[in-house]
Design an enzyme around this catalytic site. Structure first.
Site, short mmCIF file in Angstrom:
data_model
loop_
_atom_site.label_atom_id
_atom_site.label_comp_id
_atom_site.label_asym_id
_atom_site.label_seq_id
_atom_site.Cartn_x
_atom_site.Cartn_y
_atom_site.Cartn_z
N GLY A 1 -4.77 29.60 44.94
CA GLY A 1 -4.59 30.97 44.45
C GLY A 1 -3.91 30.97 43.10
O GLY A 1 -2.68 31.11 43.01
N TYR A 2 -4.69 30.79 42.06
CA TYR A 2 -4.15 30.75 40.70
C TYR A 2 -4.68 31.92 39.85
O TYR A 2 -3.97 32.86 39.54
CB TYR A 2 -4.53 29.43 40.02
CG TYR A 2 -3.54 28.30 40.21
CD1 TYR A 2 -2.81 28.18 41.39
CD2 TYR A 2 -3.37 27.33 39.24
CE1 TYR A 2 -1.91 27.14 41.58
CE2 TYR A 2 -2.48 26.28 39.41
CZ TYR A 2 -1.76 26.18 40.58
OH TYR A 2 -0.88 25.15 40.75
N SER A 3 -5.96 31.86 39.48
CA SER A 3 -6.53 32.84 38.55
C SER A 3 -6.52 34.26 39.12
O SER A 3 -6.65 34.46 40.34
CB SER A 3 -7.97 32.46 38.20
OG SER A 3 -8.02 31.22 37.52
N GLU B 1 -5.80 18.17 39.53
CA GLU B 1 -7.11 18.80 39.66
C GLU B 1 -8.07 18.31 38.58
O GLU B 1 -9.22 17.97 38.86
CB GLU B 1 -6.98 20.32 39.58
CG GLU B 1 -8.33 21.04 39.66
CD GLU B 1 -8.20 22.54 39.44
OE1 GLU B 1 -9.11 23.26 39.87
OE2 GLU B 1 -7.22 22.98 38.82
N SER C 1 -10.86 25.82 31.26
CA SER C 1 -12.03 25.76 30.40
C SER C 1 -11.91 24.66 29.34
O SER C 1 -10.82 24.17 29.06
CB SER C 1 -12.24 27.11 29.71
OG SER C 1 -11.21 27.35 28.77
#
Length: 406
Positions: free
Chosen positions: A138-140, A254, A387
């Site tokens: 649960g990040y973005s 990650e 990104s």
């Protein structure tokens, strides 16, 4: 974090371990699973285990070799980096694959080993090591993607627990996960210092997931909503306000995994070689080479890049285990891995021509239909996990030493 012996075993002991690993794998890896993959790793979501897959997962989990370098006291294998390399070689020799994986292994586990309390390690790490539990991230958030530190999901202090309200997006595998590691805001007056790292049960009252359908036809990501969700204080990793530091460390793990270690790029050597496929669809010249000289050159360059990348990735992985975990160099690996992954998918489509543009129906090979979906899904590889542009910033600042100037 996972402890790795500083001094590896002598050559004769490594030879003894190789014999041990070979004997154990021969006794426990079902030959019928050769060439197959982890039932938990499909992009479209986990598939149901058959009896052989379950037996293999249980055996590896009991041995601790699914997370071979993690400490034995938490269910890991306790192997040195060279022993882990030998194990990988012996598994590859017989076509065996690691049935233990997911975000708990590639991201959360290594981070918890470094920052978690002893009680948290005892509670969560063994289940990850045995492949018994699924984790999601649960990040973005809708307004906090590239600028993750702007997240607004708020955890209100209620004494012995937090009350969490907010929304996360692009929650990979959220609809299948048992638990979520997440970044929340506990102080609205500070940006980075106001973020805290929490662990949340996905079946807790107030948690709702809504799968997002992608252009590839799959729905591996979700929107996740938190409405008055109670999270015990015992589920806070580190101190309040330490979440940004812990979260950045997790992202390094990650990016190392997404760059290819056991992920998409790591499986590129499997299947039909590009050159062989090109000869089938494009044809050959009088010397037996791929008839299209330009395509031939690009395939050769791609194969060279892939092999060099996989060797570099192995070296970086060993260095990470022998030092203090992954470094900012993981951003370089993530960018290169994304480029190679997308390039390979595009070559597969180009090689087949019209035969490689099918979505469904007769007249298209099963592998070709799969490659189309992989090609479309792969467009996200340079976005998720940070990104390409964000990785370029990390590389510029933390590796090249380039600072912002007003």
């Amino acid at each position: 974090m996972a402890s790795v012996p500083e001094v590896d075993a002598p050559v004769d002991l490594l030879a003894a371990f190789r014999a041990e690993a070979r004997e154990w794998l021969a006794a426990h890896f079902p030959p019928g699973l050769k060439g197959r993959d982890n039932a938990m790793s499909a992009v479209e979501g986990p598939t149901e285990e058959d009896d052989e897959q379950r037996a293999w997962r249980l055996a590896m989990g009991e041995k601790g070799w699914g997370v071979s370098t993690w400490p034995k006291e938490y269910g890991g294998g306790g192997l040195s980096r060279n022993e882990a390399r030998v194990l990988q070689e012996e598994m590859a020799r017989i076509g065996a694959w690691n049935p233990i994986g997911g975000m708990g292994v590639m991201m959360f586990g290594p981070t918890l080993l470094e920052y978690g309390s002893e009680a948290q390690k005892r509670e969560h790490i063994p289940a990850i090591a045995r492949g018994e539990i699924r984790w999601c991230q649960g990040y973005s958030e809708p307004g906090a993607g590239s600028d993750l530190a702007s997240l607004q999901t708020f955890a209100e202090d209620k004494g012995d627990h937090y009350l969490v309200n907010g929304q996360k997006t692009w929650t990979s595998g959220g609809q299948w996960a048992d638990k979520c590691f997440m970044l929340v805001r506990t102080d609205k007056t500070k940006k980075h210092e106001g973020i805290t790292f929490l662990l949340c049960d996905m079946d807790a009252p107030g948690v709702e997931v809504r799968p997002i359908r992608l252009i590839s036809g799959s729905s591996p990501f979700c929107e996740t909503f938190f409405t008055d969700v109670k999270v015990p204080k015992a589920n806070r990793v580190g101190e309040e306000g330490q979440g940004w530091t812990i979260g950045k460390r997790l992202l390094q793990h990650e990016r190392t995994s997404l760059s290819g270690g056991g992920s998409t790029a790591g499986r590129m050597f499997a299947g039909t070689p590009l050159s062989q496929l090109a000869k089938k669809y494009v044809g050959i010249d009088e010397q037996g080479r791929i008839a299209d000289a330009d395509l031939r050159t690009r395939i050769v360059r791609h194969e060279m890049d892939l092999r060099a990348f996989m060797l570099t990735l192995r070296r970086a992985s060993l260095e990470a285990k022998s030092n203090q975990g992954p470094s900012a160099a993981s951003s370089i690996m993530k960018n290169v891995g994304a480029r190679i992954t997308q390039e390979r998918s595009e070559l597969l489509i180009e090689i087949r021509g019209l035969a490689g543009l099918g979505w469904e129906g007769e007249g298209f090979e099963e592998d070709a239909l799969k490659d189309v979906r992989t090609w479309l899904f792969g467009k996200a590889v340079s976005i998720y996990g940070g990104s390409t542009e964000i990785q370029n910033n990390v590389i510029a600042k933390r590796i090249l030493g380039m600072l912002d100037h007003q």
